[in-house]
Design a protein around this motif. Sequence first.
Motif, PDB file in Angstrom:
ATOM      1  N   ILE A 274       2.354  28.925 -19.784  1.00 49.87           N
ATOM      2  CA  ILE A 274       3.316  27.863 -19.450  1.00 49.87           C
ATOM      3  C   ILE A 274       2.523  26.611 -19.093  1.00 49.87           C
ATOM      4  O   ILE A 274       1.491  26.673 -18.389  1.00 49.87           O
ATOM      5  N   GLN A 275       3.005  25.470 -19.556  1.00 50.66           N
ATOM      6  CA  GLN A 275       2.397  24.173 -19.213  1.00 50.66           C
ATOM      7  C   GLN A 275       3.361  23.400 -18.333  1.00 50.66           C
ATOM      8  O   GLN A 275       4.546  23.310 -18.609  1.00 50.66           O
ATOM      9  N   GLY A 276       2.838  22.850 -17.252  1.00 50.48           N
ATOM     10  CA  GLY A 276       3.664  22.066 -16.342  1.00 50.48           C
ATOM     11  C   GLY A 276       2.798  21.321 -15.311  1.00 50.48           C
ATOM     12  O   GLY A 276       1.564  21.401 -15.325  1.00 50.48           O
ATOM     13  N   GLU A 277       3.502  20.645 -14.425  1.00 44.41           N
ATOM     14  CA  GLU A 277       2.809  19.833 -13.403  1.00 44.41           C
ATOM     15  C   GLU A 277       2.851  20.567 -12.063  1.00 44.41           C
ATOM     16  O   GLU A 277       3.901  21.065 -11.641  1.00 44.41           O
ATOM     17  N   ILE A 278       1.677  20.621 -11.404  1.00 46.57           N
ATOM     18  CA  ILE A 278       1.594  21.294 -10.113  1.00 46.57           C
ATOM     19  C   ILE A 278       2.306  20.447  -9.060  1.00 46.57           C
ATOM     20  O   ILE A 278       2.127  19.234  -8.975  1.00 46.57           O
ATOM     21  N   THR A 279       3.106  21.123  -8.219  1.00 48.73           N
ATOM     22  CA  THR A 279       3.747  20.449  -7.103  1.00 48.73           C
ATOM     23  C   THR A 279       3.882  21.449  -5.952  1.00 48.73           C
ATOM     24  O   THR A 279       3.770  22.664  -6.153  1.00 48.73           O
ATOM     25  N   ASN A 280       4.125  20.941  -4.760  1.00 49.74           N
ATOM     26  CA  ASN A 280       4.267  21.774  -3.551  1.00 49.74           C
ATOM     27  C   ASN A 280       3.081  22.727  -3.378  1.00 49.74           C
ATOM     28  O   ASN A 280       3.241  23.887  -3.000  1.00 49.74           O
ATOM     29  N   LEU A 281       1.872  22.202  -3.663  1.00 47.96           N
ATOM     30  CA  LEU A 281       0.669  23.031  -3.562  1.00 47.96           C
ATOM     31  C   LEU A 281       0.376  23.328  -2.090  1.00 47.96           C
ATOM     32  O   LEU A 281       0.382  22.436  -1.240  1.00 47.96           O
ATOM     33  N   ASN A 282       0.110  24.619  -1.796  1.00 55.93           N
ATOM     34  CA  ASN A 282      -0.185  25.023  -0.424  1.00 55.93           C
ATOM     35  C   ASN A 282      -1.344  26.017  -0.465  1.00 55.93           C
ATOM     36  O   ASN A 282      -1.232  27.113  -1.014  1.00 55.93           O
TER      37      ASN A 282
END
Length: 528
Positions: free
Chosen positions: A32-40
Amino acid sequence: MQEEEKIYSISLLNNLINKKITSYDEFKNVKIQGEITNLNRRYASGHLYFSLKDKRSEISCVMFKYARRNLKFKPESGMDVIIEGDVSFYKPRGNLQITVKNMEEAGLGELYVAYEELKEKLLKEGLFDFKKPLPKFPKKIAVLTSASGKAIKDILGNIEKRWPAEILIWNTTVQGANSTESITQNLALANGSDVDLIILGRGGGSAQDLWDFNKEEVVRAVANSEKPIITAIGHSTDKTLSDLASDKVAATPTKAAEIAVPNKMEINEKLRNIEIRLNDLMNSKLDNLTHRYNNSRNNNYLKNPLLKYKNKHETLNLLKSNADKSINQLITSNQMLLDGFRSSYLLNNPDYILDKKTSKLSLFKDNLSKNIKDLLVSFENKLNLQTKSLKSINLMESFEIKRNNLDLVKNNLDNIMDNKLNSSVNNLMIFKNNHVLTNPCRMLDGKYEQVNKIDKSLQNNINITISNYENKLHILEEKLAVLNPEKLVEKGYVVKDPEVMRKSKIKSIIILIFLVIVIILMILLILK
């Protein structure tokens, strides 16, 4: 008989869903290709939790510690990545997620690129440089956030607990199609009011949820606000461009309330401490004044002020007496010094010295003339006596020898006089060119004229004296011619001894030399 309706428990339903997902092969090793968000990445376990999103939706992801070791880069929010893993279902919470086995960087996400470009542009403009100071004790605070969100409750509760400030709420859309316009309009309204401070905030969310606070219109409205602004947008890990443009950034809405107003309990405690210190200071000051008052009552000078004046008057008289003595001594010393300078000036004055030397020379000249006259009279008397006893033995031969000697002496005398006169003239010229005396040229010219006059006078006296002696010598020659033995024999006279005549003539020459030497010495004394 009607079949009973089956009722599932949550655990049973989650187990069924998990079985379906895990049994479906297409959900394994998906990419899957996507943008990282809410990284913890703050969990102690070392696992990595984040979401992957595109423009329409997002999905939760977990990357366990053993898989994370194979990463060749450091994941950051906003990165566009390609992940490989299994679709899984977390039964305790009922969350669908992807267990990531591998992750590769596909490039920065579109939102992240736009964020960095706008940030660089505004940095070059200096939009983030100026920060307005926050008021210490605000009376009226404007809160711009969603009236139905959790953030407004946290802000209001903390402000009311900490400080009695008036709060104005502008219901603001912080997410969605009209959020940008709502934020900028409410910021303009708040700046037009009489509030002291503005709080702009919202609760947590994904980067896409917070993206309206990264738009240029909102960022410029925050930076250009006349009222100081505190931003509390998202969680502490989220950093929007509006945060960079605001005057103060709060990690949470609760923290924004703490920054906006002071704690009244702390203020009251400080005021109580100040009051105690003021009371202690006033009591100490009062004790000090009381002590000074008691000392003043027992002070002799205050009881009798004339006593202090009397002592000061005596001291003043003593100082005046000492000053008068010192001034008189100074005047006397300076007067003596001035008299010494005046005496030294008079004694070293060239006119005074020359007058003194001239008077001595005149006295010496008078004494010399008198002595010369006395000597001439004495020598003339002796000459007359000697002439009478002159003998006639070999008179002419002796006379010729003595005459030759007389001529030789006369020539020597002339040479000596010429040398002395030339030396005197040279000394006189040296003295004329001397620059030691004050205004030497004028002084030397005047003295040179005086010396010339004296020289001419002495020269005349010398010429007169020489002429007199020449006349006397001529007379003596005539007398000698008369005393010629042959003529005497013819006339029947007795001739005196020529040796006596020769001695008399030599004495006259010696006298003449002595006079010349004396005159030269007088000239030298004048020149000195």
